[in-house]
Motif scaffolding. Structure first.
Motif, short mmCIF file in Angstrom:
data_model
loop_
_atom_site.label_atom_id
_atom_site.label_comp_id
_atom_site.label_asym_id
_atom_site.label_seq_id
_atom_site.Cartn_x
_atom_site.Cartn_y
_atom_site.Cartn_z
N ARG A 199 59.06 49.33 1.59
CA ARG A 199 59.66 49.50 2.92
C ARG A 199 59.05 50.70 3.63
O ARG A 199 58.88 51.77 3.04
N ILE A 200 58.75 50.52 4.92
CA ILE A 200 58.27 51.61 5.76
C ILE A 200 59.17 51.67 6.99
O ILE A 200 59.33 50.67 7.70
N ALA A 201 59.75 52.82 7.24
CA ALA A 201 60.68 53.00 8.35
C ALA A 201 59.97 52.84 9.69
O ALA A 201 58.74 52.98 9.79
N ALA A 202 60.74 52.56 10.72
CA ALA A 202 60.21 52.40 12.07
C ALA A 202 59.41 53.62 12.49
O ALA A 202 59.87 54.75 12.33
N GLY A 203 58.21 53.41 13.00
CA GLY A 203 57.37 54.49 13.50
C GLY A 203 56.83 55.44 12.45
O GLY A 203 56.28 56.48 12.79
N LEU A 209 50.00 46.83 12.50
CA LEU A 209 50.06 47.80 11.42
C LEU A 209 48.76 48.57 11.33
O LEU A 209 47.69 48.01 11.55
N GLY A 210 48.83 49.82 11.00
CA GLY A 210 47.62 50.61 10.76
C GLY A 210 47.40 50.73 9.27
O GLY A 210 48.31 51.14 8.55
N VAL A 211 46.24 50.33 8.77
CA VAL A 211 45.95 50.41 7.34
C VAL A 211 44.71 51.27 7.17
O VAL A 211 43.71 51.08 7.86
N PRO A 269 53.92 50.83 13.42
CA PRO A 269 54.08 51.22 14.81
C PRO A 269 55.32 50.61 15.48
O PRO A 269 55.60 50.90 16.64
N TYR A 270 56.03 49.77 14.76
CA TYR A 270 57.14 49.03 15.35
C TYR A 270 58.42 49.86 15.42
O TYR A 270 58.56 50.87 14.75
N ARG A 271 59.38 49.39 16.23
CA ARG A 271 60.68 50.06 16.40
C ARG A 271 61.69 49.58 15.38
O ARG A 271 62.89 49.78 15.55
N PHE A 272 61.21 48.95 14.34
CA PHE A 272 62.08 48.46 13.27
C PHE A 272 61.33 48.66 11.94
O PHE A 272 60.11 48.74 11.92
N PRO A 273 62.09 48.77 10.84
CA PRO A 273 61.42 48.92 9.55
C PRO A 273 60.73 47.63 9.13
O PRO A 273 61.16 46.53 9.50
N VAL A 274 59.65 47.78 8.36
CA VAL A 274 58.94 46.62 7.83
C VAL A 274 58.88 46.74 6.31
O VAL A 274 59.01 47.82 5.74
#
Length: 153
Positions: A111-115, A43-45, A68-73
């Motif tokens: 929630r943060i969407a993928a990418g 993650l970039g913070v 940066p992931y290909r899935f939401p976090v």
């Protein structure tokens, strides 16, 4: 059960200004700006600039997280910890700089969407009114920001 993703980033609060003056009420007057140093991968913070900080005054360090992931976090926690200062007589203690608990919108978990990147709430930052050491004039305060996330369902 999914394991939490975790990421740590060092952030430096830079106290700017060559001359620090004491107003009539003996309060230390400083401006604080923020410079972030990212860690590779994960993650970039980052955080926003904090200006106009002096003993007894609060600032808000706005938090931005990049997924940066290909899935939401789902960001479940954000915190900051004072780890160092640039002046020998200015100790890295909460008597000199205090970082409060995450506040603001959106509430966590967020929630943060993928990418994608999202601006979250903030961490309150302040210099206590009566305990800041004189040696902290013009000092650089180094904070460690922590963000914890899990894969969103």
């Amino acid at each position: 059960m999914l394991k939490p993703l975790s990421m740590v980033l060092s952030v430096a609060l830079l106290v700017t200004g060559a001359v620090i003056a004491y107003p009539a009420d003996d309060a230390l007057a400083v401006d604080v700006t923020l410079a972030a140093q990212g860690a590779p991968g994960g993650l970039g913070v980052s955080g926003s600039a904090v200006t106009g900080l002096y003993p007894g005054n609060k600032g808000q360090l706005t938090v931005v997280v990049k997924n940066p992931y290909r899935f939401p976090v789902s960001i479940t926690a954000v915190s900051g910890h004072l780890v160092a200062t640039s002046r020998p007589g200015c100790k890295a203690t909460y008597a000199n700089l205090t970082i409060g608990r995450y506040a603001g919108a959106p509430a966590l978990p967020a929630r943060i969407a993928a990418g994608k990147q999202a601006r979250l709430g903030y961490l309150p930052v302040w210099m206590p009114a009566k305990s800041v050491a004189d040696a902290c004039q013009g000092a650089t305060f180094t904070l460690r920001l922590n963000a914890t996330a899990r894969k969103a369902g």
